[in-house]
Design an enzyme around this catalytic site. Sequence first.
Site, PDB file in Angstrom:
ATOM      1  N   ASP A 329      11.800 -52.999  -6.253  1.00 45.59           N
ATOM      2  CA  ASP A 329      10.396 -53.457  -6.503  1.00 45.59           C
ATOM      3  C   ASP A 329       9.509 -53.939  -7.393  1.00 45.59           C
ATOM      4  O   ASP A 329      10.440 -53.638  -8.677  1.00 45.59           O
ATOM      5  CB  ASP A 329       9.866 -51.858  -6.053  1.00 45.59           C
ATOM      6  CG  ASP A 329      10.063 -52.303  -4.771  1.00 45.59           C
ATOM      7  OD1 ASP A 329      10.801 -52.959  -3.732  1.00 45.59           O
ATOM      8  OD2 ASP A 329       9.908 -50.462  -3.827  1.00 45.59           O
ATOM      9  N   ASP A 635      10.778 -47.987  -1.057  1.00 43.54           N
ATOM     10  CA  ASP A 635      10.201 -46.445  -0.742  1.00 43.54           C
ATOM     11  C   ASP A 635       9.653 -46.632   0.437  1.00 43.54           C
ATOM     12  O   ASP A 635       8.936 -45.308   0.944  1.00 43.54           O
ATOM     13  CB  ASP A 635       8.930 -46.969  -1.146  1.00 43.54           C
ATOM     14  CG  ASP A 635       8.260 -47.877  -1.493  1.00 43.54           C
ATOM     15  OD1 ASP A 635       7.956 -48.634  -1.004  1.00 43.54           O
ATOM     16  OD2 ASP A 635       6.844 -48.864  -2.776  1.00 43.54           O
ATOM     17  N   ASP A 639      11.256 -49.971   4.646  1.00 43.35           N
ATOM     18  CA  ASP A 639      12.903 -50.444   3.608  1.00 43.35           C
ATOM     19  C   ASP A 639      14.385 -48.914   4.160  1.00 43.35           C
ATOM     20  O   ASP A 639      15.302 -49.534   3.402  1.00 43.35           O
ATOM     21  CB  ASP A 639      13.039 -49.378   2.203  1.00 43.35           C
ATOM     22  CG  ASP A 639      11.636 -50.542   1.834  1.00 43.35           C
ATOM     23  OD1 ASP A 639      11.550 -51.490   2.102  1.00 43.35           O
ATOM     24  OD2 ASP A 639      10.374 -49.797   0.893  1.00 43.35           O
TER      25      ASP A 639
HETATM   26  P1  ATP Z   1       6.642 -53.560  -3.961  1.00 40.37           P
HETATM   27  O1  ATP Z   1       7.322 -53.820  -3.029  1.00 40.37           O
HETATM   28  O2  ATP Z   1       6.902 -54.591  -5.457  1.00 40.37           O
HETATM   29  O3  ATP Z   1       6.410 -52.646  -4.131  1.00 40.37           O
HETATM   30  P2  ATP Z   1       4.299 -54.021  -2.724  1.00 40.37           P
HETATM   31  O4  ATP Z   1       3.610 -52.679  -3.227  1.00 40.37           O
HETATM   32  O5  ATP Z   1       3.139 -54.986  -4.021  1.00 40.37           O
HETATM   33  O6  ATP Z   1       4.870 -54.339  -3.047  1.00 40.37           O
HETATM   34  P3  ATP Z   1       3.278 -53.396   0.142  1.00 40.37           P
HETATM   35  O7  ATP Z   1       2.928 -52.177  -0.616  1.00 40.37           O
HETATM   36  O8  ATP Z   1       4.547 -54.717   0.887  1.00 40.37           O
HETATM   37  O9  ATP Z   1       4.374 -54.375  -1.609  1.00 40.37           O
HETATM   38  O10 ATP Z   1       1.991 -54.312  -0.229  1.00 40.37           O
HETATM   39  C1  ATP Z   1       2.314 -55.795   0.548  1.00 40.37           C
HETATM   40  C2  ATP Z   1       0.519 -56.054  -0.221  1.00 40.37           C
HETATM   41  O11 ATP Z   1       0.021 -55.590   0.798  1.00 40.37           O
HETATM   42  C3  ATP Z   1       0.315 -56.050  -1.599  1.00 40.37           C
HETATM   43  O12 ATP Z   1      -0.045 -56.893  -2.410  1.00 40.37           O
HETATM   44  C4  ATP Z   1      -1.261 -55.867  -0.827  1.00 40.37           C
HETATM   45  O13 ATP Z   1      -2.014 -57.385  -1.078  1.00 40.37           O
HETATM   46  C5  ATP Z   1      -1.917 -55.378   0.524  1.00 40.37           C
HETATM   47  N1  ATP Z   1      -1.891 -53.997   0.632  1.00 40.37           N
HETATM   48  C6  ATP Z   1      -0.799 -53.289  -0.039  1.00 40.37           C
HETATM   49  N2  ATP Z   1      -1.826 -52.044  -0.115  1.00 40.37           N
HETATM   50  C7  ATP Z   1      -2.591 -51.785   0.656  1.00 40.37           C
HETATM   51  C8  ATP Z   1      -3.424 -51.008   1.107  1.00 40.37           C
HETATM   52  N3  ATP Z   1      -3.169 -49.790   0.961  1.00 40.37           N
HETATM   53  N4  ATP Z   1      -4.373 -51.503   1.772  1.00 40.37           N
HETATM   54  C9  ATP Z   1      -4.066 -52.729   1.530  1.00 40.37           C
HETATM   55  N5  ATP Z   1      -3.556 -53.677   1.549  1.00 40.37           N
HETATM   56  C10 ATP Z   1      -3.075 -53.492   1.106  1.00 40.37           C
END
Ligand code: ATP
Length: 898
Positions: A329, A635, A639
């Site tokens: 990630d 996480d 997943d």
């Molecule tokens: P990684 O896999 O690197 O941890 P990530 O945490 O960015 O990536 P996701 O958690 O799937 O991946 O988030 C994807 C997208 O969703 C983010 O880039 C963001 O734009 C949006 N996002 C993440 N968390 C939230 C939230 N709590 N509320 C609204 N949008 C969110």
Amino acid sequence: MAPGSAPHATPVEAVLAAVDGHAAGLTEADATRRLQRYGANTLTEPPRRGPVLRFLAHFHNVLIYVLLGSAAITAGLGHFVDTGVILAVVIANAVIGFVQEGRAEQAMSAIRRMLAPQSSVLRDGERRSVDSAALVPGDIVLLEAGDRVPADLRLTEAAGLRIDEAILTGESVPVDKGTRPVAADAPVGDRAGMAFSGTLVAAGAGRGVVVATGGATEIGRISGMLSRVETLTTPLVGQMNAFARWLTMLILLIAAVLLVYGYFVGHLPFAELFMAVVGLSVAAIPEGLPAVLTITLAVGVQAMARRNAIVRRLPAIETLGSVSVICTDKTGTLTRNEMMVATLAGASHTYSVAGSGYAPEGRICLADADIDPAEHTRLIEFARAAALCNDAAVRRHEDGWRVEGDPMEGALKALAGKIMRQSNGDPFAGWRRSDAIPFDARHRYMAVLHHDHEGHAFIHVKGAPESVLAMCSAERAADGEDAPLDPDRWRRRIDDIAARGQRVLALAVRPVPQEHVVLNTADLDGELVLIGLVGLIDPPRPEAVDAVAECHGAGIRVKMITGDHAGTAAAIARQIGLRNPDAVLTGADIEGMNDAELAAAVADTDVFARTSPEHKLRLVTAFQSKGLTVAMTGDGVNDAPALKRADAGIAMGRKGSEAAKEASDLVLADDNFASIVAAVREGRTVYDNIKKVISWTLPTSAGESMTIVVALFLGMALPITAVQILWVNLITATTLGIALAFEPTERNTMKRPPRSRDAPLLSGELVWHIILVSVLFLAAVFGIYAYAIDSGHAPDLARTMALNTLVVLEIFHLFFIRNIYGTSLTWKAAKGTPVVWACVATVVLAQFAVTYVPPLQQVFGTRAVPLFDGMLIVAVGAVFFAVIEFEKQLRLAVRRMR
Ligand code: ATP
């Protein structure tokens, strides 16, 4: 209804009253009192066998039976000294087994402690993270997807909450949960208003009040979840143990044949022959091997835990050593997950935001000049959406401001404070949330419905810009009016912010009538007004940069698989030092490919953006189809399939859900990429040490046993007696072998390419080493013996010299084995480690005692060795070392030339 509850209380209020709880949670003081009254929220462990039984269990072993039988026979023959030595050896073996078992158990229980689950609760009116074991009836617990329910809860809130209750009901499909009461006699599976301890939240979010803990819970009553006692083993060690058992049987068979042959054909006296055969069996059977291998694993598990990598499934230790691709990630693993809003983009202006950490104080600038946010009404809307569409809290501690909850949401709370110039409390605390659609990595947004005191109701949405733009039909123009959305212009601005490595979120709003109290996805579709974009910085971890470089040096490819925007992912990949940072494959690209196309495309792509958990699963499969050994991090609850499928599934200890942890082989206590690399390094070390233990033990056993077999077959006197062989094997060999379990990582460990996963341990090279060393052992022992007899020494002295030669060779062999991949002729190699020297010193002292202390001379039939002969023995050892070292250098040089 519970006694004491109000006459017209709602069912939830009745439950709260029954457990003497409060919707805002218990106070810490009350929780402490209740903990004393109700006890810890843990299940009782199965009773363990007592130490006596565990000690006795070590006598249950074929070799021990053989030795005990031999002791009986030698006693029958009147050889009481031999009987005594054999019995001493049997006891020593059991003690070593008992001690190593203790060590292994210590390693495992330390790991269990590190994996103790945490729960989010309301205490003193605040959201807090506490040990699940400290929960008490009356606590308000917050649940979200991926959590394991920590106690039996009566739900008070549920938004799309679905719980997998397979552990209780056997039903594998998650069930919908709500807050409505059910019939008092409803079976467990139908109690939709309850969340039961031990079950897993599959989707949605909710909260509930604890009604039962520990043994009083449903699961406690059926005692179904008692922790399995895990044994410390891996496939490789299992194979080696099976090999050792198989070898034992073979050797016993050979021994029996020799006994019959020697007695009936060779006409040797039975007593002498019997002792020689017992000596042979003990010499050839690698009896110390299982114990030493288990210690090697225990040392590895502890070393990894010290590096913040907690091994949940032991085979992972081996797999980690052969990993050739690490899929990781981005957020929190390669970056710090310390977010701060840096950019705000409204319809016509782009603001920059300053500040430090999560403190809700900082300047806001427009074109490099400070502005007063109160004069920019647009910013108030940013603040409102940021603060309301949010489940986190920022709080001031002695060492600064910290977040409870998602760091990105914490950053948005801090932003709201900066805009509203209100650093204490929550600027929109008066707004009441009536419904919410929680964030889900698949739809990538979160929506909330709020009502203020003046009768207004608003839906606020935040999320990935593509997802939010798709739901907007208008944008808030500079004059505060709504204008038609211009998606292309926004996309350009998104790309601009992302290219700076910032994570981009879009915020949107929709006013709704006051009666609106339930939020549906239909309320969002095409109905939203875009407020603007938020750019968040999340700096890369400096140690991740080094760790990525180390991986590249070790022939391991690092692939970033993120849910973030392609531009942000590429910018961070560049800063971290990934290969091909600009050749990004997105989730949409992956969906357009079949498995064969994907397998072809993944080889040279290191950055995957806007992926969802299902893509992770396909990517793991694609890498595996190329013969690669894949480590994958995760996480979220979704997943889990990818983590299970990966050769080494790695869950985040801090931000990871319980579901991800349970599906994983390894948990990172600090969520840090550098810890994965440390674990790989330890994995390689453990594998090397297992290989070293085996490469040291097998030739030693083979050399000793061949000495006896050759002497028997050639009808010669034994150059070393059976009792002496017993001594060498069980006392010196095990002590020296253990030194290898503690070997540190060899210098070039992370400069070698990963080993192939199915490379056999007993490779041609190892078999050759066994043959070479046993022949050299044989030559040296017989050589010294012959020399001693030729010099006119008594047979007892000649045998003592042969015995000491054997031990000296073992010590030199140990120093050789410590560096199987490089030269042993360096100062560092000669210097050894404290463990090696402690083991060598113990053996040397013991050897001196056996050779020079009269009572021991009596027992072992030894004589004092003259100084010159002693030096000769050491010289023979040095020559032996020179020969095998030369052979190794030659082999390494040939390999380098290829
Ligand atoms: P990684 O896999 O690197 O941890 P990530 O945490 O960015 O990536 P996701 O958690 O799937 O991946 O988030 C994807 C997208 O969703 C983010 O880039 C963001 O734009 C949006 N996002 C993440 N968390 C939230 C939230 N709590 N509320 C609204 N949008 C969110």
